[in-house]
Design an enzyme around this catalytic site. Structure first.
Site, PDB file in Angstrom:
ATOM      1  N   HIS A  51      -7.500   0.526  -4.807  1.00 27.90           N
ATOM      2  CA  HIS A  51      -8.340   1.288  -3.866  1.00 27.90           C
ATOM      3  C   HIS A  51      -8.895   2.483  -4.626  1.00 27.90           C
ATOM      4  O   HIS A  51      -8.133   3.360  -5.056  1.00 27.90           O
ATOM      5  CB  HIS A  51      -7.514   1.798  -2.682  1.00 27.90           C
ATOM      6  N   HIS A 101       0.857  -1.186   0.000  1.00 23.12           N
ATOM      7  CA  HIS A 101       0.000   0.000   0.000  1.00 23.12           C
ATOM      8  C   HIS A 101       0.895   1.239   0.000  1.00 23.12           C
ATOM      9  O   HIS A 101       1.842   1.313   0.784  1.00 23.12           O
ATOM     10  CB  HIS A 101      -0.883  -0.013   1.248  1.00 23.12           C
ATOM     11  N   TYR A 105     -14.804   4.342   6.978  1.00 22.03           N
ATOM     12  CA  TYR A 105     -15.490   3.134   6.507  1.00 22.03           C
ATOM     13  C   TYR A 105     -16.999   3.158   6.807  1.00 22.03           C
ATOM     14  O   TYR A 105     -17.535   2.273   7.458  1.00 22.03           O
ATOM     15  CB  TYR A 105     -14.804   1.884   7.093  1.00 22.03           C
ATOM     16  N   ASP A 153     -13.112   3.267  -0.978  1.00 22.91           N
ATOM     17  CA  ASP A 153     -12.388   3.576   0.247  1.00 22.91           C
ATOM     18  C   ASP A 153     -12.771   4.970   0.701  1.00 22.91           C
ATOM     19  O   ASP A 153     -13.157   5.819  -0.115  1.00 22.91           O
ATOM     20  CB  ASP A 153     -10.886   3.508  -0.111  1.00 22.91           C
ATOM     21  N   HIS A 154     -12.676   5.202   2.004  1.00 21.42           N
ATOM     22  CA  HIS A 154     -12.799   6.541   2.583  1.00 21.42           C
ATOM     23  C   HIS A 154     -13.917   7.388   1.989  1.00 21.42           C
ATOM     24  O   HIS A 154     -13.681   8.488   1.478  1.00 21.42           O
ATOM     25  CB  HIS A 154     -11.481   7.307   2.424  1.00 21.42           C
ATOM     26  N   CYS A 156      -3.499   2.541  -4.597  1.00 21.76           N
ATOM     27  CA  CYS A 156      -4.424   3.373  -3.828  1.00 21.76           C
ATOM     28  C   CYS A 156      -4.362   4.771  -4.437  1.00 21.76           C
ATOM     29  O   CYS A 156      -3.455   5.562  -4.138  1.00 21.76           O
ATOM     30  CB  CYS A 156      -4.054   3.401  -2.348  1.00 21.76           C
TER      31      CYS A 156
END
Ligand code: DNO
Length: 385
Positions: free
Chosen positions: A306, A241, A364, A347-348, A279
Site C-alpha cells: 500500500h 494488513h 478513496y 491509498d488514502h 502498508c
C-alpha cells in the site's frame, strides 16, 4: 510492481473502463455483498473474476477476505468459521486469485477523526487528532478507565481545545468518522444503517474483555496454522494488513504494529505463504517505526504494497502526507528493486477537483488517487531507467 487499484465492485462510481485509461493493470476488490463469515462460493468468485476480465483487467488481490471477530477473540464457533474461510480460499485458489489481504485488528478496522481535514491548497486529507479521539473514548463511549490511556498533554488538549467545540452535531460527526464512515464499506462491524452505533460498538468491545496481546497473538497463529494447508495446496499468499494506527486503542490489544510484532507473527507460522501487506501509511503513523528500514527488512515477506505515507506531529496527531514524501520514494525504490512483481495500490489520497461532491468512500477519491498513481508510477519509472 503491478499497478493495482482498490475498486469496490460494480456499484463503484469509478468504473473499470475509467481505470484502464489511467494505467491500472490489476484490480483489488472483495465480494462486498457477502456478509462477513459466509462462504464465497465458486459461482460468486467466478462472476467477479469474469466481470473484471471482461473489462481487460485481472483480479490481482482480494482485500479483504474478512476474519470474523469470533476467530480473533477465540469464540466457540471459531472452528466452523475457519472451515468457511478455508472454503472461500479454495474457491479463490481454483479461480487463480491468490493474494489475500486481511487484518487481525479487534472490532475497529482503521481509525481517523477527520475525513476532510483542509490543506492550504484547497484539497483535503484524512487526519487523526489524538485529543479528539480521547474525547470520543472518554466522553462519548464513556469507556471505564479510558483516561489513564492518554498522556497529560493529550488530556489537556482534549479539555481546552476539543471539549469547548463539542455540541451534539460535532459529537455526531466524530462518531460517524471514527466508527461508521470508515468501517461499513470495508465490511467492518458498523454500517451506515445502524441506528445506535455507539451501543453496538460498546457490546463489540465487551467481546474482548480478558483478551490481551498474547492471547490475540495465539489466536492469530491458530487461524494461520489452520489455513496454511489450503494456501500450500493452491499457492495462496496471505498478507496481513498492519494495524492502523499501529498502537493499542480503546483498550483493545493490537499485534501488528512494529518490527517486533511483524517478526513475531512471521516466526510463529514460518511458511512463505504467511506474509505481510506492507502498508507504509499505517506503519508510518507510529513515530516508533522507521518505515524505510522496515521495507528493507521485510520486502521478501511482503505480498502486497500500500503506497501512502503519514506525517506524525510531536503531539501524536498524524496526517496523510504526499505520495512524493522522500520516505515513500525510498519505499517504492526498495520494492521495485527487491520485489518487482508485487501488487501495489495507492491509498488514502486527498480529495481534490470535485472529489468531495462525489460521495466516494473515505480515503478513496478518484482525482486524488489518480494523481498519486501518476506520482508512484513516475518513481517506479526512474528506478527502472
Ligand atoms: C483502509 C484500509 C483497511 C484495510 C483492511 C485490510 O483504508 O487500509 O480497511 O483494507 O484493514 O483488511
Amino acid at each position: 510492481m503491478e499497478k493495482t487499484w482498490r475498486w469496490f465492485g460494480p456499484n463503484d462510481k469509478i468504473t473499470l473502463d475509467m481505470l484502464r485509461q489511467i494505467g491500472v493493470e490489476g484490480i483489488v476488490t472483495a465480494l462486498h455483498h457477502i456478509p462477513n463469515g459466509e462462504v464465497w462460493s465458486e459461482e460468486e468468485v467466478n462472476k467477479m473474476k469474469n466481470f473484471i476480465e471482461d473489462h481487460g483487467l485481472r483480479w490481482s488481490v482480494v482485500e479483504s477476505l474478512p476474519v470474523s471477530e469470533s476467530i480473533k477473540y477465540g469464540g466457540e464457533d471459531r472452528d466452523d468459521l475457519i472451515e468457511k474461510y478455508k472454503e472461500s480460499l479454495r474457491n479463490l485458489g481454483k479461480a487463480g486469485v491468490k493474494t489475500i489481504c486481511y487484518n487481525f485488528m479487534p472490532v475497529l478496522d482503521w481509525a481517523r477523526t477527520d475525513l476532510e481535514y483542509p490543506n492550504p491548497d484547497g484539497t483535503s486529507n484524512l487526519y487523526f487528532n489524538r485529543a479528539e479521539f480521547a474525547y470520543f473514548d472518554i466522553h462519548i463511549l464513556k469507556r471505564d478507565g479510558a483516561e489513564k490511556d492518554y498522556d497529560p498533554e493529550t488530556l489537556r488538549r482534549m479539555r481546552e481545545d476539543v471539549a469547548p467545540l463539542m455540541d451534539k452535531d460535532a459529537e455526531k460527526r466524530l462518531v460517524e468518522n471514527i466508527i461508521v464512515k470508515t468501517q461499513g464499506f470495508v465490511n467492518g462491524n458498523i454500517s451506515e444503517d445502524d441506528l445506535e452505533p455507539v451501543n453496538k460498538f460498546r457490546s463489540l468491545l465487551e467481546l474482548y474483555s480478558g483478551i490481551d496481546a498474547d492471547q490475540l497473538r495465539a489466536n492469530m497463529a491458530y487461524f494461520l496454522n489452520a489455513i496454511m494447508p489450503v494456501c500450500d495446496e493452491y499457492g495462496i499468499d496471505m498478507c496481513v494488513h498492519p494495524d492502523d494506527p499501529p498502537m493499542p486503542i480503546l483498550g483493545l490489544p493490537r499485534i501488528v504494529t512494529c518490527d517486533a510484532d511483524i517478526k513475531a507473527f512471521l516466526d510463529a507460522v514460518p511458511n512463505p505463504h504467511n506474509g505481510l501487506t506492507f502498508c507504509a501509511g499505517s506503519l508510518s503513523a507510529g513515530a516508533h517505526n522507521d518505515v524505510v528500514e522496515l521495507a528493507r527488512k521485510y520486502a521478501s515477506r511482503t505480498h502486497f504494497v500500500h503506497a501512502r505515507i503519514c506525517k506524525v506531529q510531536p503531539n501524536g496527531d498524524f496526517k496523510e502526507s504526499s505520495h512524493l514524501d522522500p520516505r515513500l520514494i525510498e519505499v517504492v525504490k526498495i520494492f521495485e528493486k527487491e520485489h518487482p512483481g508485487v501488487a501495489m495500490r495507492v491509498d488514502h489520497a486527498p480529495l481534490m477537483l470535485g472529489d468531495d461532491k462525489m460521495g466516494y468512500n473515505a480515503g478513496y477519491s478518484f482525482h486524488g488517487r489518480m494523481l498519486a498513481l501518476g506520482m508512484v508510477s513516475g518513481i517506479m519509472a526512474t528506478v527502472n531507467n
